[in-house]
Scaffold this active site. Structure first.
Site, PDB file in Angstrom:
ATOM      1  N   SER A 128      -8.779  -4.657   3.623  1.00 41.68           N
ATOM      2  CA  SER A 128      -9.068  -5.657   4.651  1.00 41.68           C
ATOM      3  C   SER A 128      -8.392  -5.265   5.955  1.00 41.68           C
ATOM      4  CB  SER A 128      -8.552  -7.023   4.213  1.00 41.68           C
ATOM      5  OG  SER A 128      -8.569  -7.950   5.286  1.00 41.68           O
ATOM      6  N   TYR A 174      -0.274 -10.863   2.009  1.00 40.38           N
ATOM      7  CA  TYR A 174      -1.651 -10.377   1.928  1.00 40.38           C
ATOM      8  C   TYR A 174      -1.783  -9.021   2.605  1.00 40.38           C
ATOM      9  CZ  TYR A 174      -6.735 -10.224   2.603  1.00 40.38           C
ATOM     10  OH  TYR A 174      -8.057  -9.840   2.612  1.00 40.38           O
TER      11      TYR A 174
END
Length: 310
Positions: A158, A184
């Site tokens: 990501s 994350y």
């Protein structure tokens, strides 16, 4: 080393990318394939004639998706197997049960910006799910990937990786306040670094690994971040699930990626290496493709598993 470019882009769909590809007789595994990007990726791979295994936590949903895929593609070789990436015993059971070669492994499953949580081993939940579970899965399937002779590993990362490098001295937030977005980002950086080191280590086995940013897509991944109404991404940058799966399918199937590994793709093309956060969905942080960081992460991942007796 020139960047890889393809005829595909932002609006391309997984089906378009896979058109004309014949993987009959080859085998693929897609983690997190009971919904969203995983289901769309599995559907496109099944359309190439490959035998596809949906590796999922929810077997009921997995069976439903498998039935839908078979119904729409005519491919009878769509299977479902249980896999919980946060449970080392589950990962071991999956890899032990696997027999024969494996051509494509798509490490798609993931969690994003979830509340602070830890596994029984003391691993931070996002790092455990997004990286350590997939690390154990892929290394456990190394023999099957090597047996294929030209296997590919696809890592769904990501742009969030730009939020944080891997903080090697504190991956589990033992000494710093937990931040869901830093956790994350760290976990997604780890995925890119894994692709870099796997490609280097396994070059003799003709195994390549690449990482990607699928784009901004509304799926179950956003359940902790406000979902469709969060307004984090402008509407014109939002992709459909089929568009989001396109880059994964490209890395898994395209002849343009034959022998290519250790790279990072956005919108079906290799993106540039950057030294500052881009403010866009493009770019890969230099620390995420640094070979020294990649080797260090591999060693750390092995140590974490060893310390837990796994």
């Amino acid at each position: 080393m020139s960047a890889i470019t393809t005829p595909f882009g932002f609006s391309s769909t997984a089906t378009e990318v896979a058109q004309g590809i014949d993987l009959t007789g080859r085998r693929a595994v897609v983690t997190g394939a009971s919904s969203g990007l995983g289901a769309a990726t599995a559907h496109a791979l099944a359309g190439t004639g490959a035998e596809v295994t949906l590796a999922v936590r929810d077997m009921t949903e997995g069976e439903r998706v498998a039935k839908d895929i078979t119904g729409s593609t005519g491919n009878q070789e769509v299977r479902v197997a249980h896999l919980d990436l946060t449970d080392p015993a589950s990962v071991t059971a999956f890899t032990t049960a696997w027999e024969g070669p494996l051509h494509v492994l798509v490490n798609n499953a993931g969690v994003m910006a979830c509340p602070e949580q830890y596994t029984e081993q003391g691993w931070e939940w996002q790092f455990a799910t997004n990286h350590l579970g997939h690390f154990a899965l892929t290394t456990g399937l190394h023999g099957a990937l090597a047996a294929d002779g030209a296997a590919r590993v696809v890592v769904v990362s990501s742009t969030g990786h730009q939020r944080s490098p891997v903080v090697f001295d504190d991956v589990n937030f033992a000494f710093r306040p937990y931040d869901p977005w830093l956790a994350y980002g760290q976990s997604k950086t780890a995925g890119v670094l894994f692709a870099v080191e796997a490609t280097r280590r396994w070059a003799g086995d003709n195994i390549t690994a690449n990482a990607l940013m699928p784009g901004a897509i509304y799926t179950n991944l956003q359940r902790h971040t406000g979902g469709r109404g969060s307004g984090r991404v402008p509407a014109h940058l939002i992709k459909t699930v089929e568009q989001g799966a396109a880059t994964s399918v490209l890395l898994a199937t395209s002849p343009l990626l034959e022998g290519v590994g250790g790279r990072y793709f956005v919108d079906c093309n290799e993106t540039e290496v950057i030294d500052r956060r881009s403010g866009t969905l493009h770019g890969v942080a230099r620390y995420a493709v640094d070979p020294d960081n990649a080797r260090r992460l591999w060693t750390l991942s092995e140590q974490l598993r060893s310390r837990s007796g796994l």
